[in-house]
Enzyme design. Sequence first.
Site, PDB file in Angstrom:
ATOM      1  N   ASN A 190       0.822  -1.203   0.000  1.00 26.79           N
ATOM      2  CA  ASN A 190       0.000   0.000   0.000  1.00 26.79           C
ATOM      3  C   ASN A 190       0.858   1.256   0.000  1.00 26.79           C
ATOM      4  O   ASN A 190       1.998   1.215  -0.430  1.00 26.79           O
ATOM      5  CB  ASN A 190      -1.024  -0.025   1.139  1.00 26.79           C
TER       6      ASN A 190
ATOM      7  N   HIS B 266       2.492   3.182   2.082  1.00 24.45           N
ATOM      8  CA  HIS B 266       3.814   3.212   2.724  1.00 24.45           C
ATOM      9  C   HIS B 266       4.821   2.363   1.955  1.00 24.45           C
ATOM     10  O   HIS B 266       6.012   2.677   1.917  1.00 24.45           O
ATOM     11  CB  HIS B 266       3.716   2.736   4.180  1.00 24.45           C
ATOM     12  N   CYS B 267       4.344   1.286   1.343  1.00 22.16           N
ATOM     13  CA  CYS B 267       5.232   0.345   0.637  1.00 22.16           C
ATOM     14  C   CYS B 267       5.811   0.929  -0.650  1.00 22.16           C
ATOM     15  O   CYS B 267       6.833   0.449  -1.144  1.00 22.16           O
ATOM     16  CB  CYS B 267       4.477  -0.930   0.288  1.00 22.16           C
ATOM     17  N   ILE B 268       5.162   1.953  -1.207  1.00 27.06           N
ATOM     18  CA  ILE B 268       5.618   2.506  -2.497  1.00 27.06           C
ATOM     19  C   ILE B 268       6.351   3.838  -2.329  1.00 27.06           C
ATOM     20  O   ILE B 268       6.707   4.478  -3.307  1.00 27.06           O
ATOM     21  CB  ILE B 268       4.440   2.670  -3.485  1.00 27.06           C
TER      22      ILE B 268
END
Length: 361
Positions: A351, A353-355
């Site tokens: 999501n 935060h992951c990108i």
Amino acid sequence: MMDSPKKLGYHMPAEYEPHHGTLMIWPTRPGSWPFQGKAAKRAFTQIIETIAEGERVYLLVEQAYLSEAQSYLGDKVVYLDIPTNDAWARDTGPTILVNDKGKKLAVDWAFNAWGGTYDGLYQDYEEDDQVASRFAEALERPVYDAKPFVLEGGAIHSDGQGTILVTESCLLSPGRNPNLTKEEIENTLLESLGAEKVIWLPYGIYQDETNEHVDNVVAFVGPAEVVLAWTDDENDPQYAMSKADLELLEQETDAKGCHFTIHKLPIPAVRQVVTEEDLPGYIYEEGEEERYAGERLAASYVNFYIANKAVLVPQFEDVNDQVALDILSKCFPDRKVVGIPARDILLGGGNIHCITQQIPE
């Protein structure tokens, strides 16, 4: 061999400290982003535009996709032609540390797509493993080579004051550093991140294919203050996992000896799953994890990103969307809290935060 960052006086700032900018990667992998990633690219664009209001955004995009990215973003970002295998900047980008003089040091971890041959999600990760060093080079930042230690940025959270949060499920998983003991892993983290204390949470989010990264379940919102993904549904496997994390946090203190204020952030009330309609959109490489209809996705509002002027929060067309925004608005009174429709990022396996990966000031 250079001294450890800790010995050199560097530490990892908290995400809510001032940023120079944010690193992101244009989403193009056909096995992650269905239907040519059209919906994902719209979501990435909304995120990039929101972050760019308060800081510089560096976007890694290969030459073949440059004109496409420019058609979405124009001159809002700094484009860098650095090859990647996928768009998870949090996990492949460098962890950038600072010292008291404001100098920066980029930590380059080994990346093996969340588990290598044991349980990695794709096997062609050679470019991803070079992202951190190539990006640091583009920024003209010195690099601390932490390899062969395997770690992703989503597996650590820092309060900027000596405390690191991790999950046992991820850091002790057999696909990461199977030859190291828990004590050796902890010591590597302390030395590489300039930290004083590692807090080991038992679990992350149910069905999180990263082996349960901490950034999906708990996040710092201030010194000695965290949000924790939570459900009151005792029949949901997440209940026991979040409860175990809560019990640990309630008895723990941070590096300065302070007890934590813990805000429960509900998970979406309706489970987010892959549908039959999603499936034809994916095109997989050999050795790549494949989606199936009904597969539960690891949806969590904790996977927000704190930018200089905004907090970007995933939204799932769920009754708890607004609840999450309200809680986080109280945690971040000085920032605009922005909901971003995020199912199309979640379909890729992560999501907001992951990108994203912060570059501290």
